[in-house]
Design an enzyme around this catalytic site. Sequence first.
Site, PDB file in Angstrom:
ATOM      1  N   HIS A 243       0.804  -1.239   0.000  1.00  0.00           N
ATOM      2  CA  HIS A 243       0.000   0.000   0.000  1.00  0.00           C
ATOM      3  C   HIS A 243       0.839   1.292   0.000  1.00  0.00           C
ATOM      4  O   HIS A 243       0.802   2.083  -0.941  1.00  0.00           O
ATOM      5  CB  HIS A 243      -0.900   0.046   1.243  1.00  0.00           C
ATOM      6  CG  HIS A 243      -1.737  -1.150   1.453  1.00  0.00           C
ATOM      7  ND1 HIS A 243      -2.865  -1.412   0.712  1.00  0.00           N
ATOM      8  CD2 HIS A 243      -1.635  -2.180   2.339  1.00  0.00           C
ATOM      9  CE1 HIS A 243      -3.416  -2.535   1.135  1.00  0.00           C
ATOM     10  NE2 HIS A 243      -2.689  -3.017   2.114  1.00  0.00           N
TER      11      HIS A 243
HETATM   12  C1  BDR Z   1      -3.065   0.888   5.281  1.00  0.00           C
HETATM   13  O1  BDR Z   1      -3.306   0.427   6.602  1.00  0.00           O
HETATM   14  C2  BDR Z   1      -2.121  -0.061   7.178  1.00  0.00           C
HETATM   15  O2  BDR Z   1      -2.324  -1.363   7.624  1.00  0.00           O
HETATM   16  C3  BDR Z   1      -1.039   0.026   6.128  1.00  0.00           C
HETATM   17  O3  BDR Z   1       0.170   0.478   6.709  1.00  0.00           O
HETATM   18  C4  BDR Z   1      -1.579   1.014   5.133  1.00  0.00           C
HETATM   19  O4  BDR Z   1      -1.192   2.332   5.459  1.00  0.00           O
HETATM   20  C5  BDR Z   1      -3.734  -0.053   4.303  1.00  0.00           C
HETATM   21  O5  BDR Z   1      -5.098  -0.108   4.542  1.00  0.00           O
END
Ligand code: BDR
Length: 317
Positions: A243
Amino acid sequence: MTKRPIIIDCDPGQDDAICLLLAMSSPDELDILGVTTVAGNVPLALTERNARQVRDIAGRRDVPVYAGCSKPMVRDLVTAEHVHGKTGIDGIDIVEPKQPLEKQHAVDFIVDTLNAADKDSITLVPMGPLTNIGQAFTKDPSILRNVEQIILMGGAMREGGNISPSAEFNILVDPHAADIVFRCGRPITVLGLDVTHQVLATPERRDRIRAIDNDAARATVGMLDFYNRHDSVKYGVRGAPLHDPCTVAWLLKPELFEGKLCNVSVETESELTMGNTAVDFWHVTDRPKNATWIHTADADGFYELLVERLSRFSDVR
Ligand code: BDR
Ligand code: CA
């Protein structure tokens, strides 16, 4: 080349950590004024510590790390150890960071840095709950004029939610802060689950990183291998979505992504859909177009960039 001055706001988290490495390997393009940390994937005491350990791995003693808010603006904190492990960066050995935390609170650092900056000059890169940014905008709204743009990871439209049926984690943890950010009037680029779920760390891509002989790449593979265990099962895919690095990849190579300017509004009232990002993708309302919603990524190009940048590190002893 002019370097872009940025503040990275994060909650490491393996994908935040890999994003920090991507940014810290790109000194020609990015002038990292500071890394601010927030409670999110794990509590604040761990996210700030993790950011400092990543700074050591990158050999970037010049980048200051600040701790910010330990809880969201209104709601109770929700964390994600089920995804990221107890430390937030499970998959690497946890060692004591070499350098201390800055004494200033992250919100004050953001406010002071923006106050001292030129108009439209600073890029904010949030990749956790938006608490620090929302608090800074609330504390001194005049800083907004010096924000050039905000490139954030958060939200979902076509992919649905990853922490509730309708919400993505960063937005659900602090929907009130997210609402402040989406209404702030500055240009926003959003890298939500619709695009991050295209950027999968498949075994072949992890092997390319494994082949790089330096500490930063070894740390990246360790974290990815851990993080992959949960997400590949959850989504039924061959690799976890990476992500947060989409934000910095967008800054370095925007041509890897496609998006559309539209209205994005955040649900802050309904418990059922709390934290949902309502994306007016087809312009069916007259709400102002406040954000570029990124919907497509060149995943191979993204991993080319990551491999090339990770290869630049040398080991720091
Ligand atoms: C986001 O949530 C966190 O778990 C990750 O770091 C990312 O920023 C994805 O939904
Ligand atoms: Ca994050």
